[in-house]
Design an enzyme around this catalytic site. Structure first.
Site, PDB file in Angstrom:
ATOM      1  N   SER A  59      -0.071   4.045   1.875  1.00 54.33           N
ATOM      2  CA  SER A  59       0.903   4.089   2.841  1.00 54.33           C
ATOM      3  C   SER A  59       2.495   3.365   3.231  1.00 54.33           C
ATOM      4  O   SER A  59       3.007   4.242   4.208  1.00 54.33           O
ATOM      5  CB  SER A  59      -0.347   4.068   4.132  1.00 54.33           C
ATOM      6  N   HIS A  98       4.808   5.884   1.854  1.00 51.43           N
ATOM      7  CA  HIS A  98       5.068   7.045   3.394  1.00 51.43           C
ATOM      8  C   HIS A  98       6.061   6.431   5.066  1.00 51.43           C
ATOM      9  O   HIS A  98       6.381   7.470   4.953  1.00 51.43           O
ATOM     10  CB  HIS A  98       3.986   7.826   3.524  1.00 51.43           C
ATOM     11  N   CYS A 130      -7.092  -2.639   4.223  1.00 51.14           N
ATOM     12  CA  CYS A 130      -6.840  -1.100   4.329  1.00 51.14           C
ATOM     13  C   CYS A 130      -7.364  -0.298   2.681  1.00 51.14           C
ATOM     14  O   CYS A 130      -8.014  -0.238   2.372  1.00 51.14           O
ATOM     15  CB  CYS A 130      -5.745  -1.125   4.239  1.00 51.14           C
ATOM     16  N   HIS A 189       0.189  -3.549   7.113  1.00 51.03           N
ATOM     17  CA  HIS A 189      -0.458  -3.081   7.710  1.00 51.03           C
ATOM     18  C   HIS A 189      -2.148  -3.648   6.568  1.00 51.03           C
ATOM     19  O   HIS A 189      -3.788  -3.746   7.376  1.00 51.03           O
ATOM     20  CB  HIS A 189      -1.104  -1.658   7.951  1.00 51.03           C
ATOM     21  N   CYS A 235       0.785  -1.130  -0.425  1.00 51.92           N
ATOM     22  CA  CYS A 235       0.011  -0.305  -0.277  1.00 51.92           C
ATOM     23  C   CYS A 235       1.049   1.326   0.039  1.00 51.92           C
ATOM     24  O   CYS A 235       1.976   1.204   1.080  1.00 51.92           O
ATOM     25  CB  CYS A 235      -1.318  -0.148   1.062  1.00 51.92           C
TER      26      CYS A 235
END
Length: 375
Positions: free
Chosen positions: A49, A52, A175, A68, A47
């Site tokens: 994220s 990031h 997610c 996650h 993902c």
């Protein structure tokens, strides 16, 4: 031979430093303590994220096991756990649902006060880690840590799902899919016959489009500078696709003209200030709703003119599509099993955990929608 109560040695992808590739390591995963659950991860998505976290715009203590968006099977449980048992299929929840805080008790709130996103501690609720590598403790990531064969989560951060569900697909409900789909159906509350604009056509943006379609939107305008993403966007429900680079004027003006004065709903699914403003400006000034879905740059502010809201626009955001995680994830999996939405169009690559860095290269180059890592 049962592994319950014992330390498990397994493979994991460890992020030792910012902006460096993952290192595949042997880690030790301690057994769960009271109100904790140890999970054998079967599949996990790559993902944005997570990226990031790698580049530092989503702050988390290092070294850590990132990841996650996953699905797995409960290996063992700690004392006092009642909502799952060994052998259950589950999805870890990066937004927990404690059921007791003011947010969990609010009918609309979903960002539980026990979350580890706003002030990341990199541990479980008791303040300690269950991971060790090369004799050093390794931090957890937003209560989940799924780039590993085994992980330990708090009971409030796991949901039991349908025993027949395909884990290599429903992991996306952990997610990306839920974040996008919920932003349309639950946060914006897209209405029948409306016009929507979606900025950013990654996995979450495509899930927003699916949500807009499910809610009955008549026009769904997809916006991206990567034209290669247009075919997939139309496949999942976009009615039109536009590239801002094809126009002389600002994209918000193009969208206003296309929609006869402004779209009803707009979604920013990139995480850039310029596109957040464009998404706000393109929605109808008297009643348009604009939802921030993408993670913005950390520790920065966006200047804006309050008149943009005074006329009646609504500007909002949400984590995890506004869904209460422990309640909603099992229902979303049931909806997938009932064929209310597909997940296959979002999965473009499947790789073993050992090729995790290749999965992130695909993400950064725009060549993948979702890469699923399998164990």
């Amino acid at each position: 031979m049962s592994t319950a109560g014992k330390v498990i040695k397994c493979k994991a992808a460890v992020l030792w430093e910012l902006k460096k590739p993952f290192s595949i390591e042997e880690v030790e995963v301690a057994p769960p303590k009271a109100y904790e659950v140890r999970i054998k991860i079967v599949a996990t998505g790559v993902c944005r994220s997570d990226d990031h976290a790698i580049n530092g715009s989503l702050v988390t203590p290092l070294p850590a096991i990132i990841g996650h968006e996953a699905a797995g099977i409960v290996e063992s449980i700690g004392e006092g756990v009642t909502t799952v048992k060994p052998g259950d299929k589950v999805i870890p929840l990066f937004v927990p649902q404690c059921g007791k805080c003011s947010v969990c008790k609010h009918p609309e709130g979903n960002f539980c006060l026990k979350n580890n996103v706003t002030k990341p501690r990199g541990t479980l609720m008791d303040g300690t880690s269950r991971f060790t590598c090369r004799g050093k403790p390794i931090y957890h990531f937003i209560g989940t840590s799924t780039f590993t064969q085994y992980t330990v989560v708090d009971e409030i951060s796991v949901a039991k799902i349908d025993a027949d569900s395909p884990l290599e697909k429903v992991c996306l409900i952990g997610c990306g899919f839920s974040t996008g789909y919920g932003s349309a159906v639950k946060v914006a509350k897209v209405t029948q016959g409306s016009t929507c604009a979606v900025f950013g056509l990654g996995g979450v943006g495509l899930s927003v489009i699916m949500g807009c379609k499910a809610a009955g939107a008549a026009r769904i305008i997809a916006v991206d500078i990567n034209k290669d993403k247009f075919v997939k966007a139309k496949e999942v429900g976009a009615t039109e696709c536009i590239n801002p680079r094809d126009y002389e004027k600002p994209i918000e003006e193009v969208l206003k003209e296309m929609s006869g004065g402004g779209v009803d709903f707009s979604f920013e699914v990139i995480g850039r200030f310029d596109t957040m403003m464009a998404a706000l400006l393109c929605c109808q000034e008297a009643y348009g709703v604009s939802v921030i879905v993408g993670i913005p740059p950390s520790a920065q502010n966006l200047p804006m003119n309050p008149m943009l809201l005074l006329t009646g626009r609504t500007w909002k955001g949400a984590i995890f599509g506004g869904f209460k995680s422990k309640d909603s994830v099992p229902k979303l999996v049931a909806d997938f099993m009932a064929k209310k939405f597909p997940l296959d169009p979002l999965i473009t690559h499947v790789l073993p955990l050992e090729k995790i860095n290749e999965g992130f290269d695909l993400l950064r180059s725009g060549k993948s929608v979702r890469t699923v890592l399998t164990f």
